[in-house]
Design a protein around this motif. Structure first.
Motif, PDB file in Angstrom:
ATOM      1  N   TYR A  55     -74.849  30.729 -69.505  1.00  0.00           N
ATOM      2  CA  TYR A  55     -73.613  31.395 -69.901  1.00  0.00           C
ATOM      3  C   TYR A  55     -73.894  32.261 -71.106  1.00  0.00           C
ATOM      4  O   TYR A  55     -74.702  31.926 -71.972  1.00  0.00           O
ATOM      5  N   GLN A  56     -73.188  33.392 -71.162  1.00  0.00           N
ATOM      6  CA  GLN A  56     -73.363  34.357 -72.250  1.00  0.00           C
ATOM      7  C   GLN A  56     -71.975  34.792 -72.718  1.00  0.00           C
ATOM      8  O   GLN A  56     -71.045  34.848 -71.927  1.00  0.00           O
ATOM      9  N   ALA A  57     -71.883  35.125 -73.985  1.00  0.00           N
ATOM     10  CA  ALA A  57     -70.672  35.727 -74.527  1.00  0.00           C
ATOM     11  C   ALA A  57     -70.936  37.216 -74.652  1.00  0.00           C
ATOM     12  O   ALA A  57     -71.958  37.626 -75.199  1.00  0.00           O
ATOM     13  N   ASP A  92     -64.837  33.343 -72.909  1.00  0.00           N
ATOM     14  CA  ASP A  92     -66.156  32.896 -73.365  1.00  0.00           C
ATOM     15  C   ASP A  92     -66.170  31.490 -73.963  1.00  0.00           C
ATOM     16  O   ASP A  92     -67.235  30.926 -74.180  1.00  0.00           O
ATOM     17  N   ASP A  93     -65.011  30.884 -74.195  1.00  0.00           N
ATOM     18  CA  ASP A  93     -64.971  29.504 -74.682  1.00  0.00           C
ATOM     19  C   ASP A  93     -64.575  28.517 -73.574  1.00  0.00           C
ATOM     20  O   ASP A  93     -64.218  27.371 -73.849  1.00  0.00           O
ATOM     21  N   GLN A  94     -64.669  28.941 -72.310  1.00  0.00           N
ATOM     22  CA  GLN A  94     -64.256  28.090 -71.193  1.00  0.00           C
ATOM     23  C   GLN A  94     -65.429  27.673 -70.303  1.00  0.00           C
ATOM     24  O   GLN A  94     -65.260  27.391 -69.126  1.00  0.00           O
ATOM     25  N   ALA A  95     -66.634  27.569 -70.886  1.00  0.00           N
ATOM     26  CA  ALA A  95     -67.807  27.154 -70.112  1.00  0.00           C
ATOM     27  C   ALA A  95     -67.637  25.749 -69.543  1.00  0.00           C
ATOM     28  O   ALA A  95     -68.138  25.461 -68.455  1.00  0.00           O
ATOM     29  N   ASP A  96     -66.914  24.877 -70.250  1.00  0.00           N
ATOM     30  CA  ASP A  96     -66.703  23.519 -69.729  1.00  0.00           C
ATOM     31  C   ASP A  96     -65.903  23.545 -68.429  1.00  0.00           C
ATOM     32  O   ASP A  96     -66.156  22.760 -67.515  1.00  0.00           O
ATOM     33  N   ILE A  97     -64.958  24.474 -68.305  1.00  0.00           N
ATOM     34  CA  ILE A  97     -64.179  24.622 -67.064  1.00  0.00           C
ATOM     35  C   ILE A  97     -65.094  25.146 -65.956  1.00  0.00           C
ATOM     36  O   ILE A  97     -65.042  24.664 -64.814  1.00  0.00           O
ATOM     37  N   ALA A  98     -65.939  26.115 -66.288  1.00  0.00           N
ATOM     38  CA  ALA A  98     -66.898  26.638 -65.303  1.00  0.00           C
ATOM     39  C   ALA A  98     -67.793  25.513 -64.798  1.00  0.00           C
ATOM     40  O   ALA A  98     -68.010  25.382 -63.591  1.00  0.00           O
ATOM     41  N   ASN A  99     -68.301  24.692 -65.696  1.00  0.00           N
ATOM     42  CA  ASN A  99     -69.166  23.583 -65.297  1.00  0.00           C
ATOM     43  C   ASN A  99     -68.416  22.570 -64.442  1.00  0.00           C
ATOM     44  O   ASN A  99     -68.956  22.052 -63.468  1.00  0.00           O
ATOM     45  N   CYS A 100     -67.181  22.264 -64.807  1.00  0.00           N
ATOM     46  CA  CYS A 100     -66.377  21.311 -64.048  1.00  0.00           C
ATOM     47  C   CYS A 100     -66.253  21.748 -62.591  1.00  0.00           C
ATOM     48  O   CYS A 100     -66.478  20.945 -61.672  1.00  0.00           O
ATOM     49  N   ASN A 115     -55.961  39.738 -73.364  1.00  0.00           N
ATOM     50  CA  ASN A 115     -56.965  40.256 -74.278  1.00  0.00           C
ATOM     51  C   ASN A 115     -57.826  39.107 -74.782  1.00  0.00           C
ATOM     52  O   ASN A 115     -57.463  38.428 -75.736  1.00  0.00           O
ATOM     53  N   ALA A 116     -58.950  38.868 -74.120  1.00  0.00           N
ATOM     54  CA  ALA A 116     -59.862  37.794 -74.504  1.00  0.00           C
ATOM     55  C   ALA A 116     -61.275  38.167 -74.081  1.00  0.00           C
ATOM     56  O   ALA A 116     -61.476  38.908 -73.123  1.00  0.00           O
ATOM     57  N   ALA A 117     -62.254  37.636 -74.801  1.00  0.00           N
ATOM     58  CA  ALA A 117     -63.657  37.911 -74.482  1.00  0.00           C
ATOM     59  C   ALA A 117     -64.069  37.135 -73.231  1.00  0.00           C
ATOM     60  O   ALA A 117     -63.768  35.957 -73.095  1.00  0.00           O
ATOM     61  N   LEU A 133     -55.085  29.646 -63.910  1.00  0.00           N
ATOM     62  CA  LEU A 133     -55.616  29.100 -65.154  1.00  0.00           C
ATOM     63  C   LEU A 133     -54.927  29.742 -66.350  1.00  0.00           C
ATOM     64  O   LEU A 133     -54.976  30.965 -66.531  1.00  0.00           O
ATOM     65  N   SER A 134     -54.300  28.915 -67.173  1.00  0.00           N
ATOM     66  CA  SER A 134     -53.668  29.407 -68.404  1.00  0.00           C
ATOM     67  C   SER A 134     -54.745  29.881 -69.365  1.00  0.00           C
ATOM     68  O   SER A 134     -55.767  29.228 -69.533  1.00  0.00           O
ATOM     69  N   GLY A 135     -54.530  31.038 -69.970  1.00  0.00           N
ATOM     70  CA  GLY A 135     -55.443  31.542 -70.991  1.00  0.00           C
ATOM     71  C   GLY A 135     -56.713  32.177 -70.482  1.00  0.00           C
ATOM     72  O   GLY A 135     -57.620  32.441 -71.259  1.00  0.00           O
ATOM     73  N   ALA A 136     -56.822  32.442 -69.194  1.00  0.00           N
ATOM     74  CA  ALA A 136     -57.991  33.147 -68.664  1.00  0.00           C
ATOM     75  C   ALA A 136     -57.944  34.604 -69.116  1.00  0.00           C
ATOM     76  O   ALA A 136     -56.903  35.088 -69.558  1.00  0.00           O
ATOM     77  N   THR A 137     -59.063  35.325 -68.994  1.00  0.00           N
ATOM     78  CA  THR A 137     -59.040  36.748 -69.358  1.00  0.00           C
ATOM     79  C   THR A 137     -58.230  37.549 -68.352  1.00  0.00           C
ATOM     80  O   THR A 137     -57.642  38.565 -68.694  1.00  0.00           O
ATOM     81  N   ALA A 138     -58.204  37.089 -67.098  1.00  0.00           N
ATOM     82  CA  ALA A 138     -57.393  37.729 -66.063  1.00  0.00           C
ATOM     83  C   ALA A 138     -57.216  36.752 -64.906  1.00  0.00           C
ATOM     84  O   ALA A 138     -58.026  35.847 -64.720  1.00  0.00           O
ATOM     85  N   ASN A 139     -56.134  36.954 -64.152  1.00  0.00           N
ATOM     86  CA  ASN A 139     -55.852  36.162 -62.955  1.00  0.00           C
ATOM     87  C   ASN A 139     -55.445  37.126 -61.852  1.00  0.00           C
ATOM     88  O   ASN A 139     -54.653  38.034 -62.091  1.00  0.00           O
ATOM     89  N   PHE A 140     -55.978  36.912 -60.651  1.00  0.00           N
ATOM     90  CA  PHE A 140     -55.655  37.733 -59.489  1.00  0.00           C
ATOM     91  C   PHE A 140     -55.181  36.809 -58.372  1.00  0.00           C
ATOM     92  O   PHE A 140     -55.994  36.120 -57.753  1.00  0.00           O
ATOM     93  N   ASP A 141     -53.876  36.773 -58.151  1.00  0.00           N
ATOM     94  CA  ASP A 141     -53.286  35.949 -57.106  1.00  0.00           C
ATOM     95  C   ASP A 141     -53.334  36.755 -55.807  1.00  0.00           C
ATOM     96  O   ASP A 141     -52.807  37.866 -55.742  1.00  0.00           O
ATOM     97  N   CYS A 142     -53.982  36.191 -54.779  1.00  0.00           N
ATOM     98  CA  CYS A 142     -54.273  36.947 -53.557  1.00  0.00           C
ATOM     99  C   CYS A 142     -53.894  36.199 -52.290  1.00  0.00           C
ATOM    100  O   CYS A 142     -53.960  34.968 -52.241  1.00  0.00           O
ATOM    101  N   THR A 143     -53.548  36.965 -51.272  1.00  0.00           N
ATOM    102  CA  THR A 143     -53.519  36.443 -49.910  1.00  0.00           C
ATOM    103  C   THR A 143     -54.785  36.949 -49.228  1.00  0.00           C
ATOM    104  O   THR A 143     -55.327  38.005 -49.591  1.00  0.00           O
TER     105      THR A 143
END
Length: 172
Positions: free
Chosen positions: A166-168, A85-93, A155-157, A121-131
């Motif tokens: 954007y919403q938290a 929820d504190d990564q809105a700047d990355i979403a906008n980028c 463990n992050a909001a 992305l370091s510090g994301a709530t989750a990452n899914f590496d896919c083929t």
């Protein structure tokens, strides 16, 4: 068959009313990334979902105008990074609305490299590496189904998108 027994043709909803109604939905914001022979790309998406646990599959929908489409297809891999929820700047980028940042610039934050080569992305709530398992075109978007090769949860909001903002999300 007589006219009395024919089904009426289904009506198609007006796109503006559809978009306005979809504003009532809440979705987690993610950045889908890829890297490989076709280049390094990232794009912000809100259309992400699990498909199956056995085998582990997820889907993302990306507008076909995005250059990430060709890169994901050629690289045959992508990573879904669910934002905090504190990564809105990355979403906008990665949505092309970077404010003080440069659009689509990976220098906006810290990244690791996944097994597939996609940026994680370091510090994301989750990452899914896919083929890429398969892909389908639907309307203006391409739906990628990815086979999850590695899933990381933290463990992050989460950062959500609803009401065109954007919403938290917080527990009730």
């Amino acid at each position: 068959m007589t006219a009395a027994f024919r089904k009426p043709e289904p009506q198609h909803e007006n796109p503006d009313r559809f978009i306005a109604a979809m504003a009532g939905a809440a979705a987690q914001v993610s950045v889908v990334t890829t890297d490989g022979p076709a280049g390094r790309f990232g794009v912000t998406v809100s259309a992400f979902s699990s498909v199956s646990a056995e085998p582990p599959l997820v889907l993302v929908c990306i507008n076909r105008r995005s250059p990430a489409i060709d890169a994901i297809t050629a690289n045959d891999a992508f990573c879904v990074n669910l934002l905090r929820d504190d990564q809105a700047d990355i979403a906008n980028c990665f949505a092309g609305r970077p404010g003080a940042l440069t659009p689509y610039d990976f220098a906006c934050t810290d990244w690791q490299t996944a097994h597939t080569g996609a940026p994680v992305l370091s510090g994301a709530t989750a990452n899914f590496d896919c083929t890429v398992e398969t892909a389908y075109d639907a309307g203006t978007h391409r739906i990628f189904i990815g086979r999850v090769r590695q899933a990381l949860g933290h463990n992050a909001a989460p950062l959500a998108f609803s009401g065109r903002a954007y919403q938290a999300l917080r527990p009730l």
